[in-house]
Design an enzyme around this catalytic site. Sequence first.
Site, PDB file in Angstrom:
ATOM      1  N   LEU A  19       0.831  -1.209   0.000  1.00  0.00           N
ATOM      2  CA  LEU A  19       0.000   0.000   0.000  1.00  0.00           C
ATOM      3  C   LEU A  19       0.863   1.257   0.000  1.00  0.00           C
ATOM      4  O   LEU A  19       0.547   2.245  -0.681  1.00  0.00           O
ATOM      5  CB  LEU A  19      -0.920  -0.002   1.234  1.00  0.00           C
ATOM      6  CG  LEU A  19      -1.817  -1.241   1.398  1.00  0.00           C
ATOM      7  CD1 LEU A  19      -2.750  -1.070   2.587  1.00  0.00           C
ATOM      8  CD2 LEU A  19      -2.613  -1.521   0.129  1.00  0.00           C
ATOM      9  N   ASP A  38      11.504   3.139   4.509  1.00  0.00           N
ATOM     10  CA  ASP A  38      11.267   1.722   4.823  1.00  0.00           C
ATOM     11  C   ASP A  38      12.518   1.196   5.507  1.00  0.00           C
ATOM     12  O   ASP A  38      13.530   1.898   5.599  1.00  0.00           O
ATOM     13  CB  ASP A  38      10.956   0.932   3.527  1.00  0.00           C
ATOM     14  CG  ASP A  38      10.044  -0.266   3.788  1.00  0.00           C
ATOM     15  OD1 ASP A  38      10.464  -1.165   4.556  1.00  0.00           O
ATOM     16  OD2 ASP A  38       8.936  -0.313   3.238  1.00  0.00           O
ATOM     17  N   ASP A  59      14.109   2.943  10.352  1.00  0.00           N
ATOM     18  CA  ASP A  59      13.147   2.180  11.140  1.00  0.00           C
ATOM     19  C   ASP A  59      12.202   3.178  11.795  1.00  0.00           C
ATOM     20  O   ASP A  59      12.669   4.080  12.508  1.00  0.00           O
ATOM     21  CB  ASP A  59      13.922   1.372  12.199  1.00  0.00           C
ATOM     22  CG  ASP A  59      13.030   0.428  12.975  1.00  0.00           C
ATOM     23  OD1 ASP A  59      11.848   0.766  13.208  1.00  0.00           O
ATOM     24  OD2 ASP A  59      13.522  -0.640  13.363  1.00  0.00           O
ATOM     25  N   SER A 151      -7.008  -1.085  10.215  1.00  0.00           N
ATOM     26  CA  SER A 151      -7.437  -2.290   9.490  1.00  0.00           C
ATOM     27  C   SER A 151      -8.873  -2.600   9.890  1.00  0.00           C
ATOM     28  O   SER A 151      -9.258  -2.367  11.049  1.00  0.00           O
ATOM     29  CB  SER A 151      -6.544  -3.476   9.877  1.00  0.00           C
ATOM     30  OG  SER A 151      -7.126  -4.688   9.459  1.00  0.00           O
ATOM     31  N   TYR A 164      -2.602  -8.114  16.412  1.00  0.00           N
ATOM     32  CA  TYR A 164      -2.720  -7.222  15.262  1.00  0.00           C
ATOM     33  C   TYR A 164      -3.963  -6.332  15.366  1.00  0.00           C
ATOM     34  O   TYR A 164      -3.887  -5.121  15.197  1.00  0.00           O
ATOM     35  CB  TYR A 164      -2.767  -8.062  13.987  1.00  0.00           C
ATOM     36  CG  TYR A 164      -2.829  -7.256  12.712  1.00  0.00           C
ATOM     37  CD1 TYR A 164      -1.731  -6.525  12.274  1.00  0.00           C
ATOM     38  CD2 TYR A 164      -3.990  -7.227  11.940  1.00  0.00           C
ATOM     39  CE1 TYR A 164      -1.780  -5.796  11.097  1.00  0.00           C
ATOM     40  CE2 TYR A 164      -4.055  -6.498  10.766  1.00  0.00           C
ATOM     41  CZ  TYR A 164      -2.951  -5.789  10.336  1.00  0.00           C
ATOM     42  OH  TYR A 164      -3.010  -5.051   9.177  1.00  0.00           O
ATOM     43  N   THR A 199      -1.434  -7.349  -1.371  1.00  0.00           N
ATOM     44  CA  THR A 199      -0.056  -6.906  -1.157  1.00  0.00           C
ATOM     45  C   THR A 199       0.738  -8.091  -0.617  1.00  0.00           C
ATOM     46  O   THR A 199       0.156  -9.103  -0.201  1.00  0.00           O
ATOM     47  CB  THR A 199       0.019  -5.786  -0.109  1.00  0.00           C
ATOM     48  OG1 THR A 199      -0.270  -6.360   1.177  1.00  0.00           O
ATOM     49  CG2 THR A 199      -0.947  -4.656  -0.385  1.00  0.00           C
TER      50      THR A 199
HETATM   51  N1  LIG Z   1      -2.624  -5.858   2.980  1.00  0.00           N
HETATM   52  C1  LIG Z   1      -3.720  -5.886   3.700  1.00  0.00           C
HETATM   53  O1  LIG Z   1      -4.604  -6.725   3.480  1.00  0.00           O
HETATM   54  C2  LIG Z   1      -3.912  -4.876   4.816  1.00  0.00           C
HETATM   55  C3  LIG Z   1      -5.187  -4.779   5.380  1.00  0.00           C
HETATM   56  C4  LIG Z   1      -5.388  -3.875   6.404  1.00  0.00           C
HETATM   57  C5  LIG Z   1      -4.360  -3.073   6.851  1.00  0.00           C
HETATM   58  N2  LIG Z   1      -3.131  -3.191   6.281  1.00  0.00           N
HETATM   59  C6  LIG Z   1      -2.079  -2.326   6.807  1.00  0.00           C
HETATM   60  O2  LIG Z   1      -1.573  -1.547   5.748  1.00  0.00           O
HETATM   61  C7  LIG Z   1      -0.212  -1.216   6.007  1.00  0.00           C
HETATM   62  C8  LIG Z   1       0.616  -1.579   4.780  1.00  0.00           C
HETATM   63  O3  LIG Z   1       0.523  -2.980   4.610  1.00  0.00           O
HETATM   64  P1  LIG Z   1       0.931  -3.728   3.259  1.00  0.00           P
HETATM   65  O4  LIG Z   1      -0.145  -4.689   2.984  1.00  0.00           O
HETATM   66  O5  LIG Z   1       1.340  -2.742   2.241  1.00  0.00           O
HETATM   67  O6  LIG Z   1       2.171  -4.566   3.808  1.00  0.00           O
HETATM   68  P2  LIG Z   1       3.617  -4.822   3.202  1.00  0.00           P
HETATM   69  O7  LIG Z   1       4.202  -5.882   4.069  1.00  0.00           O
HETATM   70  O8  LIG Z   1       3.539  -5.023   1.738  1.00  0.00           O
HETATM   71  O9  LIG Z   1       4.370  -3.433   3.471  1.00  0.00           O
HETATM   72  C9  LIG Z   1       4.695  -3.005   4.763  1.00  0.00           C
HETATM   73  C10 LIG Z   1       6.042  -2.310   4.695  1.00  0.00           C
HETATM   74  O10 LIG Z   1       6.343  -1.810   6.007  1.00  0.00           O
HETATM   75  C11 LIG Z   1       7.737  -1.942   6.183  1.00  0.00           C
HETATM   76  N3  LIG Z   1       8.084  -1.929   7.603  1.00  0.00           N
HETATM   77  C12 LIG Z   1       7.799  -2.870   8.535  1.00  0.00           C
HETATM   78  N4  LIG Z   1       8.328  -2.529   9.711  1.00  0.00           N
HETATM   79  C13 LIG Z   1       8.951  -1.338   9.527  1.00  0.00           C
HETATM   80  C14 LIG Z   1       9.691  -0.476  10.374  1.00  0.00           C
HETATM   81  N5  LIG Z   1       9.896  -0.776  11.667  1.00  0.00           N
HETATM   82  N6  LIG Z   1      10.211   0.651   9.852  1.00  0.00           N
HETATM   83  C15 LIG Z   1      10.026   0.966   8.544  1.00  0.00           C
HETATM   84  N7  LIG Z   1       9.331   0.189   7.695  1.00  0.00           N
HETATM   85  C16 LIG Z   1       8.806  -0.954   8.181  1.00  0.00           C
HETATM   86  C17 LIG Z   1       8.069  -3.286   5.538  1.00  0.00           C
HETATM   87  O11 LIG Z   1       9.455  -3.404   5.263  1.00  0.00           O
HETATM   88  C18 LIG Z   1       7.195  -3.244   4.298  1.00  0.00           C
HETATM   89  O12 LIG Z   1       7.899  -2.713   3.182  1.00  0.00           O
HETATM   90  C19 LIG Z   1       0.188  -1.984   7.268  1.00  0.00           C
HETATM   91  O13 LIG Z   1       0.114  -1.137   8.378  1.00  0.00           O
HETATM   92  C20 LIG Z   1      -0.878  -3.052   7.366  1.00  0.00           C
HETATM   93  O14 LIG Z   1      -1.070  -3.479   8.694  1.00  0.00           O
HETATM   94  C21 LIG Z   1      -2.883  -4.069   5.273  1.00  0.00           C
END
Ligand SMILES: NC(=O)c1ccc[n+]([C@@H]2O[C@H](COP(=O)([O-])OP(=O)(O)OC[C@H]3O[C@@H](n4cnc5c(N)ncnc54)[C@H](O)[C@@H]3O)[C@@H](O)[C@H]2O)c1
Length: 273
Positions: A19, A38, A59, A151, A164, A199
């Site tokens: 996202l 990231d 981080d 979420s 979570y 994703t």
């Molecule tokens: N994909 C889904 O279905 C979904 C649904 C609801 C909410 N979300 C939320 O959306 C957000 C994005 O999720 P996504 O699906 O794109 O996941 P993703 O795993 O594709 O991307 C998450 C990114 O966050 C980075 N990250 C993790 N810990 C970190 C840190 N300490 N410092 C810097 N970067 C860090 C990771 O390296 C990764 O690139 C998240 O908060 C997730 O909880 C996702």
Amino acid sequence: MHTIGKGFVAIVTGGASGLGKAAADFLASQDATVFVVDLPKSFPNGNKDENNVHFRGADITSEEQITTLIQEIRTKYNRLDCVVNCAGICSCHVVFDTTTDKPHSMEDFMKYYQVNVFGTFNVIRLSVALMRDTQAQQDKKGPGVIITVSSVTMYDAPAEHVAYSSCKAAVAGMTVPLAREFSEFGIRVVDIAPGPMLTPMLLRDGTGFTARACLKSLIFPVRPGQPEEFADAVRFIVENPFINGTTIRLDGGYRNPMGSKYAYQETSSDNKN
Ligand SMILES: NC(=O)c1ccc[n+]([C@@H]2O[C@H](COP(=O)([O-])OP(=O)(O)OC[C@H]3O[C@@H](n4cnc5c(N)ncnc54)[C@H](O)[C@@H]3O)[C@@H](O)[C@H]2O)c1
């Protein structure tokens, strides 16, 4: 209405994947200056700059690293219009594992809070001074908006999501008090609660079961959300100045999580009540 274009400066955390990447790509396509933040391992070749996009390994839980980032943005642009907080990690553990008779690891539980809650808060608290100064330069008429990502599982999650979903409720719970506090700076705070989005996070269980099970919970359309649909929600929030202090669901009508008590036990899930 606000416009996203040249001069607009944004941070997107978690911007190397999913996202966050979609949001960063969209903002960059509009000629905004984007700091894609990231974990350093996401940028194996180190920090780099490509036209209007700056890739920075940091981080979100680190005070030092995020302070350095904000100082760099202040020095180079003296402007910050928008922070999109996408960095996050997902967990799925039962609280008591009946196969091993072991309780949930406390360390793991805290790890999810460390990143999803404390990390998000850390970025917000360290960004706000520059955002305030940016809004002051524009007589509080700039886009000035902080976007968080919770979420739909915070409303209704399968059993293994206790860490979570409670983290995400904490993120969403910041929205109104932050919006109230930052209103005097002209900064809005808006949360997006996505349903299942296509994703790497959704596909990480490796079996595809989570993705398939999620589909049972959608009203219409019965497919995971696309990262570009998330980016479009970001655009809408930035552009529309009257959106503030709320959580927007982006979820295809997600209800009754994954149609079962457990999300990650495909064979037994439908037999449990
Ligand atoms: N994909 C889904 O279905 C979904 C649904 C609801 C909410 N979300 C939320 O959306 C957000 C994005 O999720 P996504 O699906 O794109 O996941 P993703 O795993 O594709 O991307 C998450 C990114 O966050 C980075 N990250 C993790 N810990 C970190 C840190 N300490 N410092 C810097 N970067 C860090 C990771 O390296 C990764 O690139 C998240 O908060 C997730 O909880 C996702």
